[in-house]
Motif scaffolding. Structure first.
Motif, mmCIF file in Angstrom:
data_model
loop_
_atom_site.group_PDB
_atom_site.id
_atom_site.type_symbol
_atom_site.label_atom_id
_atom_site.label_comp_id
_atom_site.label_asym_id
_atom_site.label_seq_id
_atom_site.Cartn_x
_atom_site.Cartn_y
_atom_site.Cartn_z
ATOM 1 N N GLN A 132 -10.341 18.014 3.949
ATOM 2 C CA GLN A 132 -9.428 17.803 2.833
ATOM 3 C C GLN A 132 -9.583 18.900 1.779
ATOM 4 O O GLN A 132 -8.597 19.364 1.196
ATOM 5 C CB GLN A 132 -9.665 16.423 2.201
ATOM 6 C CG GLN A 132 -9.187 15.246 3.042
ATOM 7 C CD GLN A 132 -10.091 14.949 4.234
ATOM 8 O OE1 GLN A 132 -11.248 15.390 4.280
ATOM 9 N NE2 GLN A 132 -9.576 14.232 5.213
ATOM 10 N N ASP B 222 -8.045 8.263 9.922
ATOM 11 C CA ASP B 222 -7.163 7.162 10.305
ATOM 12 C C ASP B 222 -5.684 7.539 10.239
ATOM 13 O O ASP B 222 -4.817 6.708 10.518
ATOM 14 C CB ASP B 222 -7.416 5.952 9.389
ATOM 15 C CG ASP B 222 -8.845 5.441 9.509
ATOM 16 O OD1 ASP B 222 -9.353 5.403 10.648
ATOM 17 O OD2 ASP B 222 -9.453 5.099 8.478
ATOM 18 N N THR B 223 -5.398 8.759 9.851
ATOM 19 C CA THR B 223 -4.009 9.185 9.717
ATOM 20 C C THR B 223 -3.364 9.328 11.096
ATOM 21 O O THR B 223 -3.922 10.011 11.973
ATOM 22 C CB THR B 223 -3.919 10.534 8.982
ATOM 23 O OG1 THR B 223 -4.516 10.416 7.695
ATOM 24 C CG2 THR B 223 -2.461 10.959 8.820
ATOM 25 N N PRO B 224 -2.211 8.696 11.335
ATOM 26 C CA PRO B 224 -1.534 8.841 12.636
ATOM 27 C C PRO B 224 -1.126 10.289 12.884
ATOM 28 O O PRO B 224 -0.815 11.035 11.951
ATOM 29 C CB PRO B 224 -0.288 7.946 12.485
ATOM 30 C CG PRO B 224 -0.604 7.014 11.362
ATOM 31 C CD PRO B 224 -1.500 7.770 10.426
ATOM 32 N N THR B 225 -1.120 10.667 14.143
ATOM 33 C CA THR B 225 -0.731 12.032 14.508
ATOM 34 C C THR B 225 0.692 12.332 14.048
ATOM 35 O O THR B 225 0.994 13.468 13.653
ATOM 36 C CB THR B 225 -0.833 12.226 16.029
ATOM 37 O OG1 THR B 225 -2.147 11.885 16.465
ATOM 38 C CG2 THR B 225 -0.522 13.659 16.422
ATOM 39 N N VAL C 7 2.176 11.460 11.370
ATOM 40 C CA VAL C 7 2.183 11.844 9.954
ATOM 41 C C VAL C 7 1.745 13.305 9.800
ATOM 42 O O VAL C 7 2.326 14.060 9.012
ATOM 43 C CB VAL C 7 1.261 10.913 9.130
ATOM 44 C CG1 VAL C 7 1.127 11.417 7.691
ATOM 45 C CG2 VAL C 7 1.798 9.490 9.151
ATOM 46 N N ILE C 8 0.732 13.716 10.560
ATOM 47 C CA ILE C 8 0.275 15.113 10.512
ATOM 48 C C ILE C 8 1.396 16.043 10.968
ATOM 49 O O ILE C 8 1.631 17.098 10.366
ATOM 50 C CB ILE C 8 -0.979 15.301 11.383
ATOM 51 C CG1 ILE C 8 -2.125 14.427 10.861
ATOM 52 C CG2 ILE C 8 -1.400 16.770 11.418
ATOM 53 C CD1 ILE C 8 -3.374 14.454 11.726
ATOM 54 N N ASP D 227 3.877 16.441 8.193
ATOM 55 C CA ASP D 227 3.342 17.346 7.163
ATOM 56 C C ASP D 227 3.500 18.811 7.599
ATOM 57 O O ASP D 227 3.876 19.668 6.791
ATOM 58 C CB ASP D 227 1.857 17.050 6.910
ATOM 59 C CG ASP D 227 1.632 15.685 6.272
ATOM 60 O OD1 ASP D 227 2.611 15.084 5.807
ATOM 61 O OD2 ASP D 227 0.473 15.224 6.264
ATOM 62 N N ILE E 94 -4.733 13.658 4.377
ATOM 63 C CA ILE E 94 -5.006 13.038 5.675
ATOM 64 C C ILE E 94 -6.495 12.725 5.829
ATOM 65 O O ILE E 94 -7.341 13.338 5.184
ATOM 66 C CB ILE E 94 -4.537 13.944 6.835
ATOM 67 C CG1 ILE E 94 -5.337 15.259 6.871
ATOM 68 C CG2 ILE E 94 -3.048 14.240 6.732
ATOM 69 C CD1 ILE E 94 -5.001 16.130 8.074
ATOM 70 N N ASP E 95 -6.766 11.752 6.695
ATOM 71 C CA ASP E 95 -8.149 11.420 7.039
ATOM 72 C C ASP E 95 -8.203 11.008 8.506
ATOM 73 O O ASP E 95 -7.214 11.148 9.234
ATOM 74 C CB ASP E 95 -8.710 10.322 6.123
ATOM 75 C CG ASP E 95 -7.845 9.059 6.136
ATOM 76 O OD1 ASP E 95 -7.208 8.789 7.188
ATOM 77 O OD2 ASP E 95 -7.797 8.360 5.117
#
Length: 463
Positions: A425, A357-360, A362-363, A366, A354-355
């Protein structure tokens, strides 16, 4: 319903109430602490409200485990529950931050008994074919209670006085105390047993020195002082911990009733199970500690939104903890743990990608993957520990399992916190590495299982 069956249900209810106490306490306090510190002042002591509880509970775990084997589970559990409730009441009346820290220490002394002895009592009152189911159920209750904690804590500080985050323990804990006091029966032994006082002192000193060093390192990271690892006080504490640990191990070879019988670690289920629990806790606590920090600082979520982001992780564990509990009577511990840890490792691998710009969403996905892998791990490791030894050592086995997990979580957060200067990361990749180490340790558990294979196959054929 027979009298014995009714007693078992009452005991189970009492233990579940105690489990709710220990699981909800940390999350409800963490949510309310900003309001508490605003009223009491002493912001410089903020972290010690949590640290003293952790120090007291972790240090007392193995001592409770051994004394429960020596003097009875009921007596030691009720002593621990009394300290927890007394500490809770005192915390609610605290007038200064210093008083709150002292009373949290008393509460922590009691908390060290609640989970380890609860799982020991479960192993005593339920036959092997049922113990896995109830271990899974207890883990599910633990996860749900942990999720409810932030909401309850937030509501209390908004609607009432913050002291009720501690007073709320009383209407839960007092019924639990009396349920267990009147329903749990134990045979009284007449043999005089000795206590390994020197072992208790040296182990406590080693653990306190180690955890204090970890707390200082963690506080240094929060204050932007990465050199805390090299500071004289940290080096001194780590050195003291090493010396005391070496002395403790030597004393345990001489003691008549060692606090932690070292011969238990000749059992692969105990030795490698504790290694697995240590590293998986180091990984899990890194996610719990640093995901909220990442989404607040990187994505811009509010503190309350960041807190609730962990709810899917905890709720996902409910699904697989129940499944794992039922599978324990059918397959080996390793058969459950290997795929569970593999799923958890894949979740951490995805998390380290993740970085900003990763949508919430997606987190969240995970974290759900991590939770699905995590669900069956703790109940399986706990069951493996208590069922691998004879009844007179179950308290020690259960407490050692909980002890290594607690130590692993504390050290993991501190070690991974030192990696924040690189990137989040890197922290999550280290979490992935820790889960892989846990997975490797699990390989060496062998074919141990809750119910011997021949018995399990025969039961299946009858059905």
């Amino acid at each position: 319903m027979s009298s014995d069956a009714r007693h078992v249900r009452l005991i189970t209810t009492g233990l579940l109430l105690g489990l709710i106490l220990s699981s909800i306490d940390q999350t409800i306090v963490s949510t309310a602490m900003p309001s508490v510190s605003n009223e009491l002042g002493g912001i410089s002591l903020y972290s010690w409200v949590f640290a003293i509880y952790m120090l007291a509970s972790t240090t007392s775990m193995p001592i409770y485990g051994k004394t429960a084997d020596l003097f009875g589970r009921k007596k030691m559990y009720l002593i621990g529950l009394f300290f927890f409730l007394a500490g809770s009441a005192l915390c609610g009346f605290a007038q200064t931050m210093t008083e709150l820290i002292v009373y949290r220490g008393i509460q922590g002394l009691g908390a060290g008994a609640l989970m380890p002895i609860a799982f020991t009592i479960l192993a005593d009152i339920y036959p092997p074919e049922k113990i896995g189911k109830f271990q899974g159920m207890f883990s599910a209750v633990f996860a749900v209670s942990s999720v409810l904690g932030p909401a309850i804590g937030g509501t209390i500080v908004e609607q009432w006085h913050w002291g009720w985050i501690f007073f709320i323990n009383l209407p839960i804990g007092i019924p639990a105390f009396f349920l267990l006091a009147f329903s749990l029966k134990e045979k009284k032994g007449h043999e005089k047993r000795s206590i390994d006082w020197m072992g208790a002192v040296t182990l406590s000193g080693a653990v306190i020195s180690l955890l204090l060093a970890m707390v200082l390192i963690g506080n240094g990271q929060e204050g932007g002082v990465p050199s805390e690892w090299q500071s004289p006080r940290t080096i001194g504490l780590l050195s003291a911990s090493t010396i005391l640990l070496a002395l403790f191990l030597w004393l345990e070879t001489k003691a008549k009733e060692p606090i932690i019988p070292l011969h238990l670690f000749k059992l692969p289920v105990i030795a490698f199970g504790n290694i697995s629990g240590f590293f998986v806790s180091a990984a899990l606590f890194s996610a719990i500690a640093y995901i909220p920090l990442f989404v607040q600082g990187g994505i811009g979520l509010s503190p309350s939104q960041a807190g609730y982001l962990l709810s899917p992780l905890m709720l996902a564990t409910v699904v697989t903890s129940s499944i794992g509990g039922r599978l324990m009577s059918k397959v080996s511990y390793r058969t459950i743990l290997l795929p569970s840890l593999a799923v958890m490792a894949s979740g951490f691998f995805l998390l380290q990608l993740i970085d900003m710009d990763t949508p919430t969403s997606v987190i969240v996905l995970d974290l759900i993957v991590i939770g699905l892998g995590m669900g069956a791990v703790y109940p399986t490791l706990g069951t493996a520990a208590v069922r691998s030894v004879d009844p007179v050592n179950r308290g020690v086995a259960s407490s050692s399992s909980q002890f290594f997990r607690s130590i692993g979580g504390t050290i993991g957060v501190s070690v991974l916190g030192s990696l924040l200067s690189h990137s989040f990361q890197t922290v999550f990749f280290a979490g992935f590495f820790f889960v892989c180490v846990s997975l490797l340790a699990t390989v060496f558990l062998g074919k141990a299982r809750l119910i011997p294979k021949a018995t399990s196959d025969r039961d299946s054929s009858v059905k």
